[in-house]
Scaffold this motif. Structure first.
Motif, PDB file in Angstrom:
ATOM      1  N   ASP A  95      -0.776   9.969  -0.525  1.00  0.00           N
ATOM      2  CA  ASP A  95       0.635   9.574  -0.218  1.00  0.00           C
ATOM      3  C   ASP A  95       1.652   9.577  -1.527  1.00  0.00           C
ATOM      4  OD1 ASP A  95      -0.217   7.154  -1.552  1.00  0.00           O
ATOM      5  OD2 ASP A  95       0.576   5.878   0.146  1.00  0.00           O
ATOM      6  N   VAL A  96       0.949  10.046  -2.753  1.00  0.00           N
ATOM      7  CA  VAL A  96       1.702  10.339  -4.050  1.00  0.00           C
ATOM      8  C   VAL A  96       1.340  11.900  -4.214  1.00  0.00           C
ATOM      9  CG1 VAL A  96       2.099   8.057  -4.783  1.00  0.00           C
ATOM     10  CG2 VAL A  96      -0.154   9.076  -4.854  1.00  0.00           C
ATOM     11  N   PRO A  97       1.828  12.762  -3.548  1.00  0.00           N
ATOM     12  CA  PRO A  97       1.087  13.861  -3.362  1.00  0.00           C
ATOM     13  C   PRO A  97       1.370  14.791  -4.606  1.00  0.00           C
ATOM     14  CG  PRO A  97       3.517  13.891  -2.195  1.00  0.00           C
ATOM     15  CD  PRO A  97       2.871  12.637  -2.514  1.00  0.00           C
ATOM     16  N   ILE A  98       2.566  14.721  -5.284  1.00  0.00           N
ATOM     17  CA  ILE A  98       2.934  15.299  -6.768  1.00  0.00           C
ATOM     18  C   ILE A  98       2.040  15.235  -7.653  1.00  0.00           C
ATOM     19  CG2 ILE A  98       4.591  16.210  -8.512  1.00  0.00           C
ATOM     20  CD1 ILE A  98       5.046  17.380  -5.543  1.00  0.00           C
ATOM     21  N   HIS A  99       1.674  13.569  -7.933  1.00  0.00           N
ATOM     22  CA  HIS A  99       0.817  13.084  -8.782  1.00  0.00           C
ATOM     23  C   HIS A  99      -0.631  13.519  -8.690  1.00  0.00           C
ATOM     24  CE1 HIS A  99       4.435  10.876 -10.229  1.00  0.00           C
ATOM     25  NE2 HIS A  99       3.538  10.356 -11.420  1.00  0.00           N
ATOM     26  N   GLU A 151       6.644   8.543  -8.041  1.00  0.00           N
ATOM     27  CA  GLU A 151       6.315   8.267  -6.705  1.00  0.00           C
ATOM     28  C   GLU A 151       5.976   6.714  -6.531  1.00  0.00           C
ATOM     29  OE1 GLU A 151       4.631  12.266  -4.996  1.00  0.00           O
ATOM     30  OE2 GLU A 151       3.888  12.086  -6.816  1.00  0.00           O
ATOM     31  N   PHE A 152       6.987   6.005  -6.568  1.00  0.00           N
ATOM     32  CA  PHE A 152       6.539   4.346  -6.374  1.00  0.00           C
ATOM     33  C   PHE A 152       6.452   4.259  -4.859  1.00  0.00           C
ATOM     34  CE2 PHE A 152       9.430   3.905 -10.316  1.00  0.00           C
ATOM     35  CZ  PHE A 152       8.366   4.080 -10.970  1.00  0.00           C
ATOM     36  N   LYS A 153       5.404   3.286  -4.659  1.00  0.00           N
ATOM     37  CA  LYS A 153       4.935   3.083  -3.142  1.00  0.00           C
ATOM     38  C   LYS A 153       4.965   1.419  -3.188  1.00  0.00           C
ATOM     39  CE  LYS A 153       4.689   7.166  -1.739  1.00  0.00           C
ATOM     40  NZ  LYS A 153       5.821   7.765  -0.882  1.00  0.00           N
ATOM     41  N   SER A 154       5.717   0.785  -2.411  1.00  0.00           N
ATOM     42  CA  SER A 154       5.568  -0.693  -2.287  1.00  0.00           C
ATOM     43  C   SER A 154       4.226  -1.185  -2.289  1.00  0.00           C
ATOM     44  CB  SER A 154       6.511  -1.319  -1.386  1.00  0.00           C
ATOM     45  OG  SER A 154       6.091  -0.707   0.078  1.00  0.00           O
ATOM     46  N   HIS A 193       3.045  -6.452 -13.766  1.00  0.00           N
ATOM     47  CA  HIS A 193       4.423  -6.489 -14.348  1.00  0.00           C
ATOM     48  C   HIS A 193       4.636  -4.912 -14.492  1.00  0.00           C
ATOM     49  CE1 HIS A 193       1.405  -6.006 -17.543  1.00  0.00           C
ATOM     50  NE2 HIS A 193       2.256  -5.455 -18.455  1.00  0.00           N
ATOM     51  N   LEU A 194       3.643  -3.979 -14.192  1.00  0.00           N
ATOM     52  CA  LEU A 194       4.181  -2.618 -14.426  1.00  0.00           C
ATOM     53  C   LEU A 194       4.139  -1.910 -12.934  1.00  0.00           C
ATOM     54  CD1 LEU A 194       1.228  -1.593 -17.051  1.00  0.00           C
ATOM     55  CD2 LEU A 194       3.633  -1.963 -17.438  1.00  0.00           C
ATOM     56  N   ASN A 195       4.363  -2.967 -12.079  1.00  0.00           N
ATOM     57  CA  ASN A 195       4.699  -2.348 -10.568  1.00  0.00           C
ATOM     58  C   ASN A 195       6.136  -1.695 -10.809  1.00  0.00           C
ATOM     59  OD1 ASN A 195       2.107  -3.172  -9.713  1.00  0.00           O
ATOM     60  ND2 ASN A 195       2.957  -5.101  -8.768  1.00  0.00           N
ATOM     61  N   ASN A 196       6.064  -0.442 -10.016  1.00  0.00           N
ATOM     62  CA  ASN A 196       7.484   0.323  -9.828  1.00  0.00           C
ATOM     63  C   ASN A 196       8.042   0.438 -11.528  1.00  0.00           C
ATOM     64  OD1 ASN A 196       7.695   0.180  -7.169  1.00  0.00           O
ATOM     65  ND2 ASN A 196       8.466  -1.933  -7.319  1.00  0.00           N
ATOM     66  N   GLU A 197       7.044   0.574 -12.473  1.00  0.00           N
ATOM     67  CA  GLU A 197       7.578   0.984 -13.714  1.00  0.00           C
ATOM     68  C   GLU A 197       6.573   2.303 -13.812  1.00  0.00           C
ATOM     69  OE1 GLU A 197       9.777   0.079 -15.932  1.00  0.00           O
ATOM     70  OE2 GLU A 197      10.196  -1.806 -14.825  1.00  0.00           O
ATOM     71  N   HIS A 198       5.380   2.323 -13.343  1.00  0.00           N
ATOM     72  CA  HIS A 198       4.467   3.407 -13.709  1.00  0.00           C
ATOM     73  C   HIS A 198       4.082   3.837 -12.220  1.00  0.00           C
ATOM     74  CE1 HIS A 198       3.834   3.392 -18.259  1.00  0.00           C
ATOM     75  NE2 HIS A 198       4.322   2.273 -18.132  1.00  0.00           N
ATOM     76  N   THR A 199       4.006   5.144 -11.830  1.00  0.00           N
ATOM     77  CA  THR A 199       3.309   5.442 -10.550  1.00  0.00           C
ATOM     78  C   THR A 199       1.822   5.420 -10.570  1.00  0.00           C
ATOM     79  OG1 THR A 199       4.916   7.211 -10.319  1.00  0.00           O
ATOM     80  CG2 THR A 199       3.081   7.481  -9.125  1.00  0.00           C
ATOM     81  N   VAL A 200       1.368   4.538  -9.743  1.00  0.00           N
ATOM     82  CA  VAL A 200       0.112   4.311  -9.249  1.00  0.00           C
ATOM     83  C   VAL A 200      -0.384   5.404  -8.238  1.00  0.00           C
ATOM     84  CG1 VAL A 200      -1.810   2.832  -8.179  1.00  0.00           C
ATOM     85  CG2 VAL A 200       0.248   1.902  -9.900  1.00  0.00           C
TER      86      VAL A 200
END
Length: 237
Positions: A95-99, A151-154, A193-200
């Motif tokens: 669900d983060v297809p580009i990465h 590609e942030f996902k909650s 603290h890195l959530n929604n700062e870097h794409t997992v």
């Protein structure tokens, strides 16, 4: 009179033969044209397919389009990092297809095999995907040092074992990812603290003991290991 009838009959036969010959020629010509058109169509499709598959067509102006198509043609989502300390197996998220596609792409062109784990931040992260080698630098320049949109996902958190994309913090308001460098969260408590700062975009599925071994190496003030930790990354079936 008989001779005149014979001449007429011969004339009719000749005309009939010529008509059939012309019809055959026209049929053959039409068939040839159809074959040529079909062949041309197949050739166009082959060319289009070749263009899509050409890895050197990637550049900083077509990143999303390139990896969208590359991802459709390359659906693998498991890789293995091999080091002298052991192996780490990773699952990449669909669900983060580009990465995901980007990581598979770099793995397939063996970019990572010229790099190393260059940062070991104790009880925090293990970071890789870069080196001082000229080949590594050339590979990055080859594609114009492109960037990836986040590609942030909650539901994708910086938990223990999370795989995420590194990025520049300065002058990067859109939080664009560096496509070449990644890190794995080694803190048992995560790095939320890195959530929604870097794409997992993935997670460790085995090799946590290897991570523990790597975390114990001696590092300098810049957190770069005193002894290089070379690595290779391969696709898993």
């Amino acid at each position: 009179m008989k001779f005149f009838k014979f001449i007429i009959l011969i004339t009719i036969v000749i005309i009939f033969f010529n008509c059939n010959t012309d019809k055959k020629k026209n049929d053959q010509k039409s068939s040839t044209q159809q074959l040529n058109q079909t062949s041309t169509l197949h050739q166009k499709k082959k060319v289009e397919k070749k263009v899509i598959k050409r890895w050197d067509s990637l550049n900083k102006n077509n990143v999303e389009a390139f990896f969208t198509e590359f991802g459709k043609q390359n659906k693998e989502n498991k890789v293995i990092i091999k080091t002298r300390f052991g192996n780490i197996k990773l699952r990449l998220y669909d669900d983060v297809p580009i990465h995901r596609a980007n990581f598979i792409f770099l793995t397939k062109i063996k970019y990572f095999n010229t790099t190393e784990i260059y940062r070991v931040a104790k009880n925090f992260v293990i970071q890789g995907g870069n080196s001082d080698e000229t080949y590594t630098i050339k590979q990055r320049r080859l594609y114009g040092n492109y960037l990836l949109a986040p590609e942030f996902k909650s539901h994708r958190k910086h938990k223990y074992g999370a795989l995420a994309a590194a990025r520049e913090w300065d002058n990067n308001p859109n939080k664009l990812s560096n496509p070449f460098e990644f890190y794995i969260v080694h803190s048992r408590n995560g790095a939320h603290h890195l959530n929604n700062e870097h794409t997992v975009f993935g997670e460790v599925i085995s090799g946590f003991d290897t991570m523990d071994k790597i975390s114990k190496v001696k590092v300098g003030v810049d957190e770069w290991p005193e002894e290089d930790i070379r690595m290779t990354i391969e696709i898993l079936d």
